[in-house]
Design an enzyme around this catalytic site. Structure first.
Site, short mmCIF file in Angstrom:
data_model
loop_
_atom_site.label_atom_id
_atom_site.label_comp_id
_atom_site.label_asym_id
_atom_site.label_seq_id
_atom_site.Cartn_x
_atom_site.Cartn_y
_atom_site.Cartn_z
N ARG A 68 10.31 -11.80 -7.18
CA ARG A 68 10.46 -10.36 -7.01
C ARG A 68 11.88 -9.89 -7.34
O ARG A 68 12.08 -8.83 -7.92
CB ARG A 68 10.15 -9.95 -5.57
N MET A 93 3.70 0.93 -6.73
CA MET A 93 2.88 0.04 -5.92
C MET A 93 3.44 -1.38 -5.77
O MET A 93 2.68 -2.33 -5.62
CB MET A 93 1.45 0.00 -6.48
N HIS A 112 4.75 8.98 1.27
CA HIS A 112 3.63 8.23 1.84
C HIS A 112 2.54 9.22 2.26
O HIS A 112 2.84 10.21 2.92
CB HIS A 112 4.11 7.41 3.05
N GLU A 146 11.77 -2.64 5.99
CA GLU A 146 10.43 -2.67 6.58
C GLU A 146 9.56 -1.57 5.95
O GLU A 146 10.00 -0.41 5.85
CB GLU A 146 10.54 -2.44 8.09
C1 GRF Z 1 0.33 9.59 -3.60
O1 GRF Z 1 -0.70 9.90 -2.70
C2 GRF Z 1 1.53 9.03 -2.87
O2 GRF Z 1 1.71 9.58 -1.61
C3 GRF Z 1 1.17 7.57 -2.75
O3 GRF Z 1 0.51 7.26 -3.94
C4 GRF Z 1 -0.06 8.43 -4.51
C5 GRF Z 1 0.53 8.57 -5.87
O4 GRF Z 1 -0.04 9.64 -6.59
N1 GRF Z 1 2.36 6.81 -2.47
P1 GRF Z 1 0.67 10.14 -7.90
O5 GRF Z 1 0.84 8.94 -8.81
O6 GRF Z 1 1.98 10.76 -7.53
O7 GRF Z 1 -0.27 11.14 -8.49
#
Ligand code: GRF
Length: 193
Positions: A68, A93, A112, A146
């Protein structure tokens, strides 16, 4: 005051990225989006960023396997080359190591799709429906080692309605995400947080 140089890290659709790009088109906005980086070569958001004239880069995590930090060093090189001052995660992600997070302490934001500290992690909308909460929402927070735990910068709630599905609830939350992320970045860029 000079506008802060911001990079947005994405993995997918990039709708929050677009909201930030749109907000930063106003020359009075205290941040400019200078770079969008995706770990997914096929991320839809890359096309959307390029269409707005923003420089894009791909740092694919796969060649680095389990290392990583090596992936993050490649990321870090890109950010340094563009003299980035603030980083916004927007549907990015990958979990980040403490090494990377410490480099960006106080300068790394995430959005989030839940009212933190409730529903950390994935599948927040399905879990909110299952739990039967009457309010759900979104949170912009500073990233700490975290996961989904740093200090909160902005938050907005939406009602959970009878008959909501994961999709209908996600759509309602996404609307407030697109509002609070630009607001939160503005506050941070102005040094008001
Ligand atoms: C959003 O719901 C964000 O809160 C989450 O992943 C989604 C990403 O959507 N972390 P986008 O790629 O911004 O359309």
């Amino acid at each position: 005051m000079a506008r802060k140089r911001v990079a947005i890290l994405i993995s997918g659709r990039g709708s929050n990225m677009v909201a930030l790009i749109e907000a930063a088109k106003d020359s009075r906005y205290p941040a400019e989006i200078v770079l969008v980086v995706s770990n997914e070569p096929a991320a839809e958001g890359l096309t959307r960023a390029a269409a707005s004239g923003i420089e894009t880069a791909v740092v694919d995590h796969r060649p680095f396997g389990r290392d990583r930090e090596a992936f993050e060093r490649a990321l870090q090189d890109r950010l340094a080359a563009h003299r980035i001052e603030l980083v916004c995660l927007a549907g990015f992600m990958r979990l980040l190591t403490p090494w990377f997070v410490r480099q960006w302490e106080g300068r790394l934001l995430n959005i989030h799709p839940a009212l933190l500290p409730a529903f950390k992690g994935l599948d927040t909308h399905a879990r909110a429906l299952k739990a039967g909460v009457k309010e759900h929402g979104a949170t912009v927070h500073f990233v700490v080692p975290e996961m989904d735990s740093g200090p909160i910068v902005a938050q907005a709630a939406v009602p959970v309605r009878d008959g909501d599905t994961e999709q209908s609830l996600a759509a309602r939350v996404l609307e407030v995400e697109h509002r609070i992320y630009p607001e939160a970045l503005k506050l941070v860029a102005e040094g008001r947080v």
